[in-house]
Design an enzyme around this catalytic site. Sequence first.
Site, PDB file in Angstrom:
ATOM      1  N   GLY A 135       0.780  -1.228   0.000  1.00 27.83           N
ATOM      2  CA  GLY A 135       0.000   0.000   0.000  1.00 27.83           C
ATOM      3  C   GLY A 135       0.813   1.280   0.000  1.00 27.83           C
ATOM      4  O   GLY A 135       0.359   2.291   0.510  1.00 27.83           O
ATOM      5  N   THR A 136       2.014   1.284  -0.599  1.00 23.65           N
ATOM      6  CA  THR A 136       2.909   2.437  -0.521  1.00 23.65           C
ATOM      7  C   THR A 136       3.133   3.041  -1.901  1.00 23.65           C
ATOM      8  O   THR A 136       3.184   2.324  -2.902  1.00 23.65           O
ATOM      9  CB  THR A 136       4.266   2.024   0.077  1.00 23.65           C
ATOM     10  OG1 THR A 136       4.045   1.380   1.323  1.00 23.65           O
ATOM     11  CG2 THR A 136       5.165   3.236   0.306  1.00 23.65           C
ATOM     12  N   THR A 137       3.301   4.367  -1.947  1.00 21.68           N
ATOM     13  CA  THR A 137       3.694   5.047  -3.173  1.00 21.68           C
ATOM     14  C   THR A 137       4.791   6.048  -2.837  1.00 21.68           C
ATOM     15  O   THR A 137       5.026   6.337  -1.663  1.00 21.68           O
ATOM     16  CB  THR A 137       2.493   5.754  -3.835  1.00 21.68           C
ATOM     17  OG1 THR A 137       2.879   6.219  -5.125  1.00 21.68           O
ATOM     18  CG2 THR A 137       2.030   6.932  -2.991  1.00 21.68           C
TER      19      THR A 137
ATOM     20  N   SER B 170       2.258   5.717   2.644  1.00 20.89           N
ATOM     21  CA  SER B 170       1.634   4.402   2.649  1.00 20.89           C
ATOM     22  C   SER B 170       0.215   4.524   3.174  1.00 20.89           C
ATOM     23  O   SER B 170      -0.012   4.988   4.290  1.00 20.89           O
ATOM     24  CB  SER B 170       2.428   3.437   3.530  1.00 20.89           C
ATOM     25  OG  SER B 170       1.814   2.164   3.525  1.00 20.89           O
TER      26      SER B 170
ATOM     27  N   ALA C 183       7.930   2.299  -3.417  1.00 22.13           N
ATOM     28  CA  ALA C 183       6.909   1.456  -2.812  1.00 22.13           C
ATOM     29  C   ALA C 183       7.443   0.032  -2.805  1.00 22.13           C
ATOM     30  O   ALA C 183       8.476  -0.259  -3.410  1.00 22.13           O
ATOM     31  CB  ALA C 183       5.620   1.543  -3.629  1.00 22.13           C
TER      32      ALA C 183
END
Length: 275
Positions: free
Chosen positions: A96-98, A115, A174
């Site tokens: 769930g990370t960018t 995140s 990510a």
Amino acid sequence: MADVGDRAIRPDEEGGPSGRGAVLERVARGAPGTAEAVIALAEVMREQTRVREEGFAAALRRGGLAQRLLSDDGIAAGVARVAASLPGAAEPAPAGTTHVSAVDTDGNAASLSSSTGSGSGVIVPGTGIHLNNMLGEYDLVAGGPALPGKRLTSMMAPTVVVGPDGPRLVVGSAGSVRLRGAIMQVIANVVAHGMSVADAIHFPRVHVDEPHVHCEGGHDEQELDRLEASGYDIVRWRRRNLFFGGAAAVEQADDGSLAAAGDPRRGGHGVVVGA
């Protein structure tokens, strides 16, 4: 932050996530993609997991973690463990990370990882920023109940590599537990191997999930055969995959020009806007 002005990598990333900079010089060994280069990467990745074991969160909370990891004794101990090819520590893998990297015309640099975990459903008014649901973070779930006033650890590792004339490379990724290795490989490809930021991000990656060494599609099969012959348990991926992270980076060349790239594994893009 990683200062490469004298080739002595000295990182101070947000949250002090891994201590990888203390042994970053080792990942310059071997031409990119060769068995020697993958072995160097794998052993440093194992050290990343080892330094996050018992006592890491407490030292982060008390302060002095970076000083301990980057002290002469800390570096010597880390290099010795890498040279001994000791097993790493297993890490579960949430998602769930960018990441966004940016450098402006004045040389100001920012590296931001965000995140959302499972998502909180809350947007900060006027910003479009989606707030995190931290209850999905492995750092919290596996670390036990969060105590009031206790600093939280994080796998996110936004990084700025600083050269003699200012920011050289701004990078983050990510990818949960794979993001530290993705960042390290992009830095090694740019700083040690002289690749462009786009080539550095696109180059096939490896990830250590003890005792396995995952090798992304695009590696030379003969080099992977050599890895197996050296005793490594290789997992061969057929093609590029988002499993290996989603890096975003901006580099500043010696002439001051900028280049940006996002990770095609996760639909990333890089844009340089003219002044």
